[in-house]
Enzyme design. Structure first.
Site, PDB file in Angstrom:
ATOM      1  CB  VAL A  81     -12.644 -12.782   4.203  1.00 43.90           C
ATOM      2  CG1 VAL A  81     -12.634 -11.951   2.931  1.00 43.90           C
ATOM      3  CG2 VAL A  81     -12.140 -11.975   5.401  1.00 43.90           C
TER       4      VAL A  81
ATOM      5  CG  ASN B 197      -6.021  -5.828   1.307  1.00 46.32           C
ATOM      6  OD1 ASN B 197      -4.976  -5.318   1.699  1.00 46.32           O
ATOM      7  ND2 ASN B 197      -7.193  -5.189   1.373  1.00 46.32           N
TER       8      ASN B 197
ATOM      9  CB  SER C  44       1.640  -6.768   9.281  1.00 47.97           C
ATOM     10  OG  SER C  44       2.100  -5.689  10.081  1.00 47.97           O
TER      11      SER C  44
ATOM     12  CE1 TYR D 288      -3.504  -6.002  11.735  1.00 48.63           C
ATOM     13  CE2 TYR D 288      -1.149  -5.853  12.178  1.00 48.63           C
ATOM     14  CZ  TYR D 288      -2.220  -5.649  11.327  1.00 48.63           C
ATOM     15  OH  TYR D 288      -2.031  -5.103  10.079  1.00 48.63           O
TER      16      TYR D 288
ATOM     17  CB  ALA E 230      -1.074 -14.224  16.997  1.00 46.93           C
TER      18      ALA E 230
ATOM     19  CE  LYS F 211      -2.244  -8.359   8.816  1.00 50.08           C
ATOM     20  NZ  LYS F 211      -3.039  -8.625   7.609  1.00 50.08           N
TER      21      LYS F 211
ATOM     22  CB  ILE G  54       0.737   1.815   4.536  1.00 49.16           C
ATOM     23  CG1 ILE G  54       1.764   0.665   4.378  1.00 49.16           C
ATOM     24  CG2 ILE G  54       0.467   2.512   3.199  1.00 49.16           C
ATOM     25  CD1 ILE G  54       3.098   1.024   3.817  1.00 49.16           C
TER      26      ILE G  54
HETATM   27  P1  NAP Z   1      -8.507  -0.505   5.721  1.00 48.17           P
HETATM   28  O1  NAP Z   1      -8.379   0.773   4.976  1.00 48.17           O
HETATM   29  O2  NAP Z   1      -9.258  -0.531   6.995  1.00 48.17           O
HETATM   30  O3  NAP Z   1      -9.102  -1.596   4.707  1.00 48.17           O
HETATM   31  C1  NAP Z   1      -9.448  -2.869   5.128  1.00 48.17           C
HETATM   32  C2  NAP Z   1     -10.632  -3.319   4.316  1.00 48.17           C
HETATM   33  O4  NAP Z   1     -10.950  -4.669   4.688  1.00 48.17           O
HETATM   34  C3  NAP Z   1     -11.875  -2.473   4.575  1.00 48.17           C
HETATM   35  O5  NAP Z   1     -12.454  -2.103   3.353  1.00 48.17           O
HETATM   36  C4  NAP Z   1     -12.769  -3.420   5.352  1.00 48.17           C
HETATM   37  O6  NAP Z   1     -14.144  -3.244   5.109  1.00 48.17           O
HETATM   38  C5  NAP Z   1     -12.344  -4.763   4.797  1.00 48.17           C
HETATM   39  N1  NAP Z   1     -12.744  -5.845   5.682  1.00 48.17           N
HETATM   40  C6  NAP Z   1     -12.615  -5.908   7.029  1.00 48.17           C
HETATM   41  N2  NAP Z   1     -13.101  -7.061   7.496  1.00 48.17           N
HETATM   42  C7  NAP Z   1     -13.567  -7.743   6.417  1.00 48.17           C
HETATM   43  C8  NAP Z   1     -14.186  -8.999   6.257  1.00 48.17           C
HETATM   44  N3  NAP Z   1     -14.448  -9.775   7.315  1.00 48.17           N
HETATM   45  N4  NAP Z   1     -14.546  -9.391   5.003  1.00 48.17           N
HETATM   46  C9  NAP Z   1     -14.297  -8.599   3.929  1.00 48.17           C
HETATM   47  N5  NAP Z   1     -13.708  -7.389   4.024  1.00 48.17           N
HETATM   48  C10 NAP Z   1     -13.347  -6.971   5.255  1.00 48.17           C
HETATM   49  O7  NAP Z   1      -7.065  -1.091   6.085  1.00 48.17           O
HETATM   50  P2  NAP Z   1      -5.712  -1.169   5.234  1.00 48.17           P
HETATM   51  O8  NAP Z   1      -4.700  -0.394   5.959  1.00 48.17           O
HETATM   52  O9  NAP Z   1      -5.964  -0.931   3.799  1.00 48.17           O
HETATM   53  O10 NAP Z   1      -5.343  -2.717   5.480  1.00 48.17           O
HETATM   54  C11 NAP Z   1      -5.419  -3.689   4.447  1.00 48.17           C
HETATM   55  C12 NAP Z   1      -4.622  -4.902   4.889  1.00 48.17           C
HETATM   56  O11 NAP Z   1      -3.246  -4.545   5.067  1.00 48.17           O
HETATM   57  C13 NAP Z   1      -5.057  -5.495   6.243  1.00 48.17           C
HETATM   58  O12 NAP Z   1      -4.941  -6.889   6.197  1.00 48.17           O
HETATM   59  C14 NAP Z   1      -4.052  -4.905   7.214  1.00 48.17           C
HETATM   60  O13 NAP Z   1      -3.938  -5.688   8.365  1.00 48.17           O
HETATM   61  C15 NAP Z   1      -2.806  -4.930   6.347  1.00 48.17           C
HETATM   62  N6  NAP Z   1      -1.755  -4.020   6.767  1.00 48.17           N
HETATM   63  C16 NAP Z   1      -1.951  -2.676   6.842  1.00 48.17           C
HETATM   64  C17 NAP Z   1      -0.921  -1.850   7.228  1.00 48.17           C
HETATM   65  C18 NAP Z   1      -1.061  -0.361   7.321  1.00 48.17           C
HETATM   66  O14 NAP Z   1      -0.156   0.292   7.873  1.00 48.17           O
HETATM   67  N7  NAP Z   1      -2.145   0.227   6.800  1.00 48.17           N
HETATM   68  C19 NAP Z   1       0.331  -2.395   7.562  1.00 48.17           C
HETATM   69  C20 NAP Z   1       0.503  -3.776   7.464  1.00 48.17           C
HETATM   70  C21 NAP Z   1      -0.544  -4.581   7.064  1.00 48.17           C
HETATM   71  P3  NAP Z   1     -15.028  -2.240   6.006  1.00 48.17           P
HETATM   72  O15 NAP Z   1     -14.364  -0.907   5.911  1.00 48.17           O
HETATM   73  O16 NAP Z   1     -16.359  -2.321   5.383  1.00 48.17           O
HETATM   74  O17 NAP Z   1     -14.952  -2.828   7.387  1.00 48.17           O
END
Ligand code: NAP
Length: 273
Positions: A59, A85, A167, A180, A182, A184, A213
């Site tokens: 992305v 996402n 976030s 992070y 900044a 978000k 989460i």
């Molecule tokens: P995750 O399990 O690490 O999933 C993130 C996914 O994004 C992974 O499949 C990753 O692929 C993919 N990704 C990373 N860089 C990418 C890129 N440049 N192009 C395309 N895909 C890419 O994390 P998650 O917790 O589900 O997080 C999802 C979103 O929610 C993120 O934006 C995160 O900042 C946000 N968020 C999460 C939380 C939380 O507590 N979990 C809280 C607030 C916000 P690879 O594995 O192949 O790198």
């Protein structure tokens, strides 16, 4: 079961965590889903389970995003829902993370003790340019690049829903994660601006600001976890479905009067945005 019947949705970073949960719920609600991820294996696994399509691109790569969305336009001729996402956490080795957790705990103990504070994380003064840029590139550039291309498909059809992943770190801040936070906060500001810009075209843009989460991204959180739980009135991390249902709502026609909003499933961390 049919809240997204007949819609075509693209979810970035949906080979894991929140994106994967969103994809499953979208499919259950009748959407046809395009699974995007960096990892083709992960994208294929999820796509197979939901009878969806795979589109692998980074992305943060403007040209690759353009090609990806051109393929969507050519193959399907439409796009009803985009979920921006994809994301990354600050990259630390296990050793670095343990050291930072210990520093953070000591820092908070000293702050709360009311005496002199002598332990500091000092993340900003030691943050390399490339780490700052990578964080903004994946989250903020990625959200912009994908939104720009999605609007080219949604605009002429005068319909669409975009959901961006913010976030609580973008609203309340977070010690030790300046890039992070900044990124978000930027995503949430961007969402409001675009929501206003495209409202006349019948396109809605909203954001979700999750609390902590349980996903692969948060799995490495160790010693700092009790600190985070203590700040969460519900005293637990959320489940991916807590976010997936918010995404279903914002993407569906149930939210047809909702745009420019930030919905924050966060266990009570924040009581308003
Ligand atoms: P995750 O399990 O690490 O999933 C993130 C996914 O994004 C992974 O499949 C990753 O692929 C993919 N990704 C990373 N860089 C990418 C890129 N440049 N192009 C395309 N895909 C890419 O994390 P998650 O917790 O589900 O997080 C999802 C979103 O929610 C993120 O934006 C995160 O900042 C946000 N968020 C999460 C939380 C939380 O507590 N979990 C809280 C607030 C916000 P690879 O594995 O192949 O790198």
């Amino acid at each position: 079961m049919d809240r997204l019947q007949g819609k075509l949705a693209l979810v970035t970073g949906s080979g894991s965590g929140l994106g994967e949960a969103i994809t499953r719920r979208f499919a259950e609600e009748g959407a046809e889903v395009v699974v995007n991820d960096l990892d083709p294996g992960a994208a294929e696994r999820v796509a197979k389970e939901v009878d969806g399509h795979v589109l692998t691109f980074d992305v943060s790569d403007s040209a690759a995003v353009r090609r990806g969305f051109a393929e969507v336009a050519e193959r399907f001729g439409r796009l009803d829902i985009l979920v921006n996402n994809a994301g990354i956490a600050p990259r630390y080795s296990d050793e670095e993370r343990a050291e930072r957790d210990a520093l953070l705990l000591q820092h908070v103990t000293e702050l709360q003790g009311g005496g002199e504070v002598t332990t500091f994380l000092d993340t900003t003064v030691s943050l390399p340019d490339e780490d700052w840029r990578e964080m903004l590139a994946v989250h903020l550039d990625g959200t912009f690049f994908c939104t720009r291309e999605a609007l080219k498909i949604m605009g002429p059809r005068r319909s669409g829903a975009i959901v961006n992943m913010g976030s609580i770190m973008g609203t309340s801040g977070g010690s030790g994660a300046p890039a992070y936070c900044a990124a978000k906060a930027g995503i949430m500001g961007f969402s409001r601006a675009v929501a206003l810009e495209v409202v006349g075209r019948g396109i809605r843009v909203n954001a979700i600001a999750p609390g902590f989460i349980d996903t692969p991204m948060t799995a490495p959180i160790g010693a700092a976890r009790p600190l985070l739980l203590a700040q969460t009135p519900m005293a637990r991390f959320g489940e991916p479905d807590d976010i997936a249902w918010a995404a279903v709502y914002l993407a569906s026609d149930e939210a047809k009067f909702v745009t420019g909003q930030v919905l924050s499933p966060n266990g009570g961390w924040h009581m308003s945005q």
